[in-house]
Motif scaffolding. Structure first.
Motif, PDB file in Angstrom:
ATOM      1  N   LEU A  50      21.000  21.930  73.933  1.00 15.97           N
ATOM      2  CA  LEU A  50      20.138  23.035  73.514  1.00 15.97           C
ATOM      3  C   LEU A  50      20.986  24.254  73.152  1.00 15.97           C
ATOM      4  N   ARG A  51      21.998  24.537  73.978  1.00 20.57           N
ATOM      5  CA  ARG A  51      22.898  25.662  73.679  1.00 20.57           C
ATOM      6  C   ARG A  51      23.650  25.428  72.375  1.00 20.57           C
ATOM      7  N   GLN A  52      24.098  24.198  72.167  1.00 17.49           N
ATOM      8  CA  GLN A  52      24.843  23.877  70.955  1.00 17.49           C
ATOM      9  C   GLN A  52      23.989  24.074  69.699  1.00 17.49           C
ATOM     10  N   VAL A  53      22.760  23.604  69.763  1.00 15.79           N
ATOM     11  CA  VAL A  53      21.871  23.704  68.600  1.00 15.79           C
ATOM     12  C   VAL A  53      21.468  25.154  68.335  1.00 15.79           C
ATOM     13  N   LYS A  54      21.285  25.925  69.401  1.00 10.94           N
ATOM     14  CA  LYS A  54      20.953  27.344  69.226  1.00 10.94           C
ATOM     15  C   LYS A  54      22.092  28.092  68.539  1.00 10.94           C
ATOM     16  N   LYS A  55      23.320  27.695  68.836  1.00  9.13           N
ATOM     17  CA  LYS A  55      24.486  28.325  68.200  1.00  9.13           C
ATOM     18  C   LYS A  55      24.657  27.894  66.754  1.00  9.13           C
ATOM     19  N   ASN A  56      24.356  26.643  66.492  1.00 13.87           N
ATOM     20  CA  ASN A  56      24.569  26.093  65.153  1.00 13.87           C
ATOM     21  C   ASN A  56      23.574  24.954  64.929  1.00 13.87           C
ATOM     22  N   GLY A  57      22.579  25.218  64.096  1.00 10.74           N
ATOM     23  CA  GLY A  57      21.532  24.230  63.861  1.00 10.74           C
ATOM     24  C   GLY A  57      22.032  22.928  63.285  1.00 10.74           C
ATOM     25  N   SER A  58      23.194  22.959  62.630  1.00 12.09           N
ATOM     26  CA  SER A  58      23.747  21.740  62.036  1.00 12.09           C
ATOM     27  C   SER A  58      24.102  20.703  63.094  1.00 12.09           C
ATOM     28  N   ARG A  59      24.245  21.115  64.348  1.00 11.96           N
ATOM     29  CA  ARG A  59      24.614  20.190  65.420  1.00 11.96           C
ATOM     30  C   ARG A  59      23.456  19.305  65.867  1.00 11.96           C
ATOM     31  N   LEU A  60      22.271  19.544  65.303  1.00  9.81           N
ATOM     32  CA  LEU A  60      21.128  18.694  65.646  1.00  9.81           C
ATOM     33  C   LEU A  60      21.447  17.229  65.385  1.00  9.81           C
TER      34      LEU A  60
END
Length: 284
Positions: A50-60
């Protein structure tokens, strides 16, 4: 890419315990050292992703399937609207889309007709009136157009078949800065006396070539007519009118209205200041 050491001849040092390739490039571009942290890697649970996606949506796209929750999808399209096509159809409920619309109005262009509702459209427009042009026409109506107008929409954002003179005048009068592009491309049927007066009161009026000939022959409303109507309201309007509207007739009528009584002093100030402008020849 994790726990790599990069060196560059700069004094500043930045400690990055867990860094992605795009971040590495960013730091290198800024000319900073990037070196490995001694801390243990984070546990890659749902909160981590969740933290990763909030920082960078491309990580979805990197999130393991078992961690793809509604919250993560919401974070992904909030950070990057282009992630919308990656959200499963069963997640795209009205409640989910209302939350998403409140966080990122740019998703409007991705919401299909079968998913768009008036409630979703209202949330989108309340956050950004301009977005009405990206909302599926099947839910757009007069009420939504007025909501858009009152939330900053431009004339060109409003569907032509809902646009009317009242909306055009409201937009012109309410804009902090007049949008000349918006007016120049406005349908000619809205070049009415009322609309032209509203535009003139903002200190501008479209003029192509010879202004007097353009308004007489192309628009069918003379400069005298526009100017005389505009100055009826208040002496301060006279101070804002574009120079070519100060015809002899307009000047003479303004003098009758404002050169005596309580407005006499203000009249003299306006005339004196405009004596130095390019339209001085129109004043006696």
């Amino acid at each position: 890419v994790k726990y790599k050491t990069f060196q560059k001849a700069k004094k500043e040092k930045v400690l990055i315990p867990d860094i992605e390739e795009d971040e590495i490039l960013e730091y290198l571009y800024e000319g900073k050292y990037i070196f490995a942290a001694s801390a243990e890697p984070e546990v890659q649970d749902v909160n981590y992703w969740l933290r990763q996606v909030k920082k960078n949506g491309s990580r979805l796209k990197k999130v393991p399937k078992e961690f793809l929750t509604e919250e993560i999808y919401l974070a992904a399209i909030t950070e990057k609207s282009q992630n919308y096509p990656l959200v499963p159809a069963d997640i795209l409920t009205e409640d989910f889309l209302i939350k998403a619309a409140d966080l990122n109005s740019s998703i409007a262009s991705y919401i299909s007709a079968d998913k768009m509702t008036k409630k979703i459209a209202e949330v989108l427009i309340q956050n950004n009136g301009h977005i009405i042009g990206n909302i599926d026409f099947s839910v757009v109506d007069k009420d939504l157009c007025w909501m858009a107008v009152k939330n900053g929409a431009s004339i060109r954002n409003i569907p032509y078949y809902y646009l009317d003179e009242d909306m055009v005048c409201y937009i012109i009068a309410s804009k902090e800065e007049l949008d000349s592009y918006d007016i120049e491309y406005m349908p000619r049927e809205y070049y009415t006396l009322r609309v032209l007066v509203e535009i003139a009161k903002r200190g501008w009026l479209p003029a192509y070539g010879h202004a007097e000939k353009y308004y007489d022959e192309t628009i069918g409303i003379s400069l005298d007519t526009i100017g005389l109507e505009a100055i009826k309201e208040d002496i301060e309007v006279l101070d804002q009118l574009p120079g070519f509207l100060i015809t002899q007739k307009v000047y003479d009528e303004a003098e009758k209205l404002y050169s005596t009584g309580d407005t006499a002093t203000r009249w003299k100030e306006i005339v004196e200041r405009h004596n130095l402008t390019y339209y001085r020849p129109r004043l006696p």
